[in-house]
Design a protein around this motif. Structure first.
Motif, PDB file in Angstrom:
ATOM      1  N   GLY A  34       0.775  -1.278   0.041  1.00  0.00           N
ATOM      2  CA  GLY A  34       0.122   0.041   0.075  1.00  0.00           C
ATOM      3  C   GLY A  34       1.070   1.194   0.092  1.00  0.00           C
ATOM      4  N   GLN A  35       2.088   1.359   0.597  1.00  0.00           N
ATOM      5  CA  GLN A  35       2.943   2.259   0.778  1.00  0.00           C
ATOM      6  C   GLN A  35       3.588   2.666  -0.497  1.00  0.00           C
ATOM      7  OE1 GLN A  35       2.390   4.453   3.355  1.00  0.00           O
ATOM      8  NE2 GLN A  35       0.673   3.008   3.304  1.00  0.00           N
ATOM      9  N   VAL A  36       3.694   1.530  -1.293  1.00  0.00           N
ATOM     10  CA  VAL A  36       4.566   1.594  -2.534  1.00  0.00           C
ATOM     11  C   VAL A  36       3.254   2.497  -3.514  1.00  0.00           C
ATOM     12  CG1 VAL A  36       5.050   0.421  -4.765  1.00  0.00           C
ATOM     13  CG2 VAL A  36       5.844  -0.174  -2.540  1.00  0.00           C
ATOM     14  N   LEU A  37       2.213   2.137  -3.794  1.00  0.00           N
ATOM     15  CA  LEU A  37       1.047   2.972  -4.128  1.00  0.00           C
ATOM     16  C   LEU A  37       1.063   4.294  -3.744  1.00  0.00           C
ATOM     17  CD1 LEU A  37      -1.823   0.344  -4.237  1.00  0.00           C
ATOM     18  CD2 LEU A  37      -0.166   0.786  -6.039  1.00  0.00           C
ATOM     19  N   SER A  38       1.110   4.487  -2.396  1.00  0.00           N
ATOM     20  CA  SER A  38       1.235   5.910  -1.903  1.00  0.00           C
ATOM     21  C   SER A  38       2.429   6.658  -2.626  1.00  0.00           C
ATOM     22  CB  SER A  38       1.172   5.872  -0.395  1.00  0.00           C
ATOM     23  OG  SER A  38       0.029   5.670   0.006  1.00  0.00           O
ATOM     24  N   LEU A  39       3.593   5.878  -2.478  1.00  0.00           N
ATOM     25  CA  LEU A  39       4.823   6.870  -3.256  1.00  0.00           C
ATOM     26  C   LEU A  39       4.535   7.161  -4.806  1.00  0.00           C
ATOM     27  CD1 LEU A  39       7.728   4.676  -1.358  1.00  0.00           C
ATOM     28  CD2 LEU A  39       6.899   7.062  -1.105  1.00  0.00           C
ATOM     29  N   LEU A  40       3.769   6.097  -5.289  1.00  0.00           N
ATOM     30  CA  LEU A  40       3.565   6.611  -6.903  1.00  0.00           C
ATOM     31  C   LEU A  40       2.448   7.634  -6.923  1.00  0.00           C
ATOM     32  CD1 LEU A  40       3.239   2.848  -8.220  1.00  0.00           C
ATOM     33  CD2 LEU A  40       5.020   4.505  -8.624  1.00  0.00           C
ATOM     34  N   VAL A  41       1.320   7.745  -5.927  1.00  0.00           N
ATOM     35  CA  VAL A  41       0.878   8.791  -6.315  1.00  0.00           C
ATOM     36  C   VAL A  41       1.256  10.291  -5.559  1.00  0.00           C
ATOM     37  CG1 VAL A  41      -1.282   9.878  -5.054  1.00  0.00           C
ATOM     38  CG2 VAL A  41      -1.433   7.540  -5.559  1.00  0.00           C
ATOM     39  N   CYS A  42       2.278  10.076  -4.910  1.00  0.00           N
ATOM     40  CA  CYS A  42       3.235  11.243  -4.466  1.00  0.00           C
ATOM     41  C   CYS A  42       3.914  11.763  -5.893  1.00  0.00           C
ATOM     42  CB  CYS A  42       4.084  10.803  -3.463  1.00  0.00           C
ATOM     43  SG  CYS A  42       5.463  12.055  -2.746  1.00  0.00           S
ATOM     44  N   GLY A  43       4.591  10.696  -6.303  1.00  0.00           N
ATOM     45  CA  GLY A  43       5.357  11.115  -7.582  1.00  0.00           C
ATOM     46  C   GLY A  43       4.396  11.959  -8.701  1.00  0.00           C
ATOM     47  N   ILE A  44       3.015  11.258  -8.712  1.00  0.00           N
ATOM     48  CA  ILE A  44       2.288  11.858  -9.583  1.00  0.00           C
ATOM     49  C   ILE A  44       1.922  13.437  -9.222  1.00  0.00           C
ATOM     50  CG2 ILE A  44      -0.124  11.785 -10.508  1.00  0.00           C
ATOM     51  CD1 ILE A  44       0.043   8.862 -10.011  1.00  0.00           C
ATOM     52  N   GLY A  45       1.751  13.710  -7.778  1.00  0.00           N
ATOM     53  CA  GLY A  45       1.215  15.079  -7.371  1.00  0.00           C
ATOM     54  C   GLY A  45       2.446  15.975  -7.578  1.00  0.00           C
ATOM     55  N   LEU A  46       3.532  15.381  -7.308  1.00  0.00           N
ATOM     56  CA  LEU A  46       4.786  16.348  -7.230  1.00  0.00           C
ATOM     57  C   LEU A  46       4.839  16.868  -8.953  1.00  0.00           C
ATOM     58  CD1 LEU A  46       7.377  14.812  -5.001  1.00  0.00           C
ATOM     59  CD2 LEU A  46       6.129  16.795  -4.597  1.00  0.00           C
ATOM     60  N   THR A  47       5.129  15.824  -9.868  1.00  0.00           N
ATOM     61  CA  THR A  47       5.274  16.348 -11.252  1.00  0.00           C
ATOM     62  C   THR A  47       4.075  17.091 -11.652  1.00  0.00           C
ATOM     63  OG1 THR A  47       4.053  14.132 -11.643  1.00  0.00           O
ATOM     64  CG2 THR A  47       6.725  14.327 -11.840  1.00  0.00           C
ATOM     65  N   SER A  48       2.733  16.950 -11.278  1.00  0.00           N
ATOM     66  CA  SER A  48       1.880  17.666 -11.747  1.00  0.00           C
ATOM     67  C   SER A  48       1.907  19.217 -11.050  1.00  0.00           C
ATOM     68  CB  SER A  48       0.423  17.114 -11.104  1.00  0.00           C
ATOM     69  OG  SER A  48       0.092  15.872 -11.694  1.00  0.00           O
ATOM     70  N   LYS A  49       2.443  19.357  -9.872  1.00  0.00           N
ATOM     71  CA  LYS A  49       2.688  20.581  -9.398  1.00  0.00           C
ATOM     72  C   LYS A  49       3.772  21.431  -9.959  1.00  0.00           C
ATOM     73  CE  LYS A  49       3.326  22.821  -5.003  1.00  0.00           C
ATOM     74  NZ  LYS A  49       2.445  23.729  -4.957  1.00  0.00           N
ATOM     75  N   TYR A  50       4.620  20.547 -10.224  1.00  0.00           N
ATOM     76  CA  TYR A  50       5.988  21.373 -11.170  1.00  0.00           C
ATOM     77  C   TYR A  50       5.278  21.920 -12.375  1.00  0.00           C
ATOM     78  CZ  TYR A  50      10.195  21.018  -8.351  1.00  0.00           C
ATOM     79  OH  TYR A  50      11.157  21.126  -7.343  1.00  0.00           O
ATOM     80  N   LEU A  51       4.553  20.955 -13.141  1.00  0.00           N
ATOM     81  CA  LEU A  51       4.042  21.483 -14.669  1.00  0.00           C
ATOM     82  C   LEU A  51       3.255  22.639 -14.525  1.00  0.00           C
ATOM     83  CD1 LEU A  51       3.378  17.838 -16.095  1.00  0.00           C
ATOM     84  CD2 LEU A  51       5.017  19.545 -16.840  1.00  0.00           C
ATOM     85  N   ALA A  52       2.088  22.491 -13.267  1.00  0.00           N
ATOM     86  CA  ALA A  52       1.203  23.643 -13.237  1.00  0.00           C
ATOM     87  C   ALA A  52       1.708  25.116 -12.544  1.00  0.00           C
ATOM     88  CB  ALA A  52       0.019  23.185 -12.418  1.00  0.00           C
ATOM     89  N   HIS A  53       2.715  24.770 -11.740  1.00  0.00           N
ATOM     90  CA  HIS A  53       3.109  26.046 -11.034  1.00  0.00           C
ATOM     91  C   HIS A  53       4.338  26.612 -11.520  1.00  0.00           C
ATOM     92  CE1 HIS A  53      -0.100  26.023  -7.748  1.00  0.00           C
ATOM     93  NE2 HIS A  53      -0.219  24.634  -7.958  1.00  0.00           N
ATOM     94  N   GLU A  54       5.328  26.127 -11.985  1.00  0.00           N
ATOM     95  CA  GLU A  54       6.663  26.299 -12.466  1.00  0.00           C
ATOM     96  C   GLU A  54       6.756  26.414 -13.809  1.00  0.00           C
ATOM     97  OE1 GLU A  54       9.028  27.166 -10.199  1.00  0.00           O
ATOM     98  OE2 GLU A  54       7.694  26.261  -8.445  1.00  0.00           O
TER      99      GLU A  54
END
Length: 392
Positions: free
Chosen positions: A51-71
């Motif tokens: 389950g925590q491996v899935l959470s880390l993948l979701v974390c990667g999705i959120g970080l890359t989306s944030k960089y694309l949108a805000h930076e």
């Protein structure tokens, strides 16, 4: 009639047998350490880790989306989902296309094409609504309202998958939601109110809509991967997801895509997002088959905390001890939930309609109404520790 001598000798024999019983054969009550080891079994620890491996993948999705949108000001949620569905199509849909027999792509489409079409639309719009909500509401609201997926999954699993829960499962869910409340409170205290817009109510409604669609998608995924095939589910998501997200991209997001200032950094972010999303879609059915959709959604509650810990270094987020407390509370809730098995009330009539097999199903004639049976099954599908008990 037995004589008194015979009865006395039998009583003495029984007494002597009990008194001479070896001490190691007498069962002692388990110690506290033994009880803890029984709860924290290898299967439970593996389930938590997956389950925590899935959470880390979701974390990667959120970080890359944030960089694309805000930076880089690349607001392209539909295009990002489209890339993932294309990868699913290339890997899993082509795998179905080269198969033979009843598991071939054409055979599956002939039997269940309209069901997968609806499921593909649900999955696409769930992703779109939640990502779109960040433009209108606060991050705290998204984190809190996104938990609406959990009661949706519980109710749908109860009515459609016929899953029956014990009191410890509801305690585990309540503890996990308490951890989310603690995390939202920490966000408010440190002032992490990103994403506040002029239409907060609209954003909150978008989150609730996306959470409900996520719940429907997850329950359907659980049924398919446990009763049909993981490759079939992913192949159909790749086929219908790429088709409908491509149409939505052409209609709604083609102008935003033309505004993107392409360079190698943006390209790497899109590649990173697609890799994390593809890994999430490919690995989640494995974890759901081993546990359940409810357990997976509870595990994903820690994804926001992983994103926060990364944001401490990448975006200079403020730290609060409540974040660590919320992480511990969520993990404790997961331990409560996964420490006990659910059981499934199996009614053959339900599964006959869901499967919709190509060949006709012969029904066994019965006298009177068909009574549903109850079969106890373990959450760990590969290793069944509890005996099956059928109550007719």
């Amino acid at each position: 009639m037995f004589s008194s001598e015979m009865i006395s000798s039998q009583q003495n024999h029984v007494v002597n047998t009990i008194e001479t019983m070896p001490p190691e054969t007498i069962t002692a009550s388990p110690t506290l350490v033994q009880r803890i080891r029984k709860v924290f079994s290898r299967e439970l620890l593996v389930t938590l880790a997956l389950g925590q491996v899935l959470s880390l993948l979701v974390c990667g999705i959120g970080l890359t989306s944030k960089y694309l949108a805000h930076e880089y000001h690349a607001n392209t949620p539909v295009f990002q989902s489209f890339l993932n569905y294309i990868l699913l199509f290339l890997v899993y849909t082509t795998t179905l296309a080269v198969r033979q027999g009843e598991e071939n792509l054409l055979a599956i489409l002939k039997r269940r094409w309209w069901k997968y079409m609806i499921l593909g639309l649900i999955d696409i719009e769930a992703n779109y609504l939640v990502i779109k909500a960040y433009q209108y509401t606060t991050l705290a609201s998204v984190q809190l309202l996104d938990c609406f997926t959990i009661p949706v999954v519980l109710l749908l699993s109860w009515f459609f998958l016929l899953v029956r829960y014990k009191a410890v499962h509801f305690v585990g869910v309540g503890v996990c939601l308490l951890g989310i409340g603690c995390m939202v409170g920490a966000d408010v205290l440190v002032g992490r109110q990103q994403g506040l817009g002029d239409h907060k109510l609209l954003g909150d409604l978008l989150v609730l809509g996306g959470a409900m669609l996520y719940g429907i998608s997850n329950v359907c995924e659980e049924f398919i991967v446990k009763n049909l095939s993981r490759v079939e589910f992913l192949g159909m998501m790749g086929l219908f997801g790429s088709f409908f997200s491509g149409i939505q991209l052409a209609i709604m997001e083609h102008k935003e895509l033309l505004k993107v200032q392409w360079d190698w950094q943006i390209g790497l972010l899109y590649i990173g997002f697609s890799a994390c999303m593809f890994g999430l879609y490919s690995f989640m059915p494995v974890v759901i088959r081993r546990t359940s959709a409810t357990s997976v959604n509870l595990s994903l509650l820690t994804a926001d905390l992983y994103s926060l810990f990364c944001g401490l270094f990448l975006f200079q987020y403020k730290f609060s001890g409540l974040y660590l407390l919320s992480f511990v509370i969520i993990i404790l809730g997961l331990v409560f939930y996964t420490s006990s098995s659910t059981y499934v009330a199996q009614d053959p009539r339900v599964y006959k309609h869901f499967r919709n097999a190509g060949h006709p199903i012969t029904d066994t004639p019965t006298l009177g109404p068909l009574e549903p049976s109850v079969t106890y099954t373990s959450l760990r599908q590969e290793i069944e520790e509890e005996p099956r008990i059928r109550v007719a």
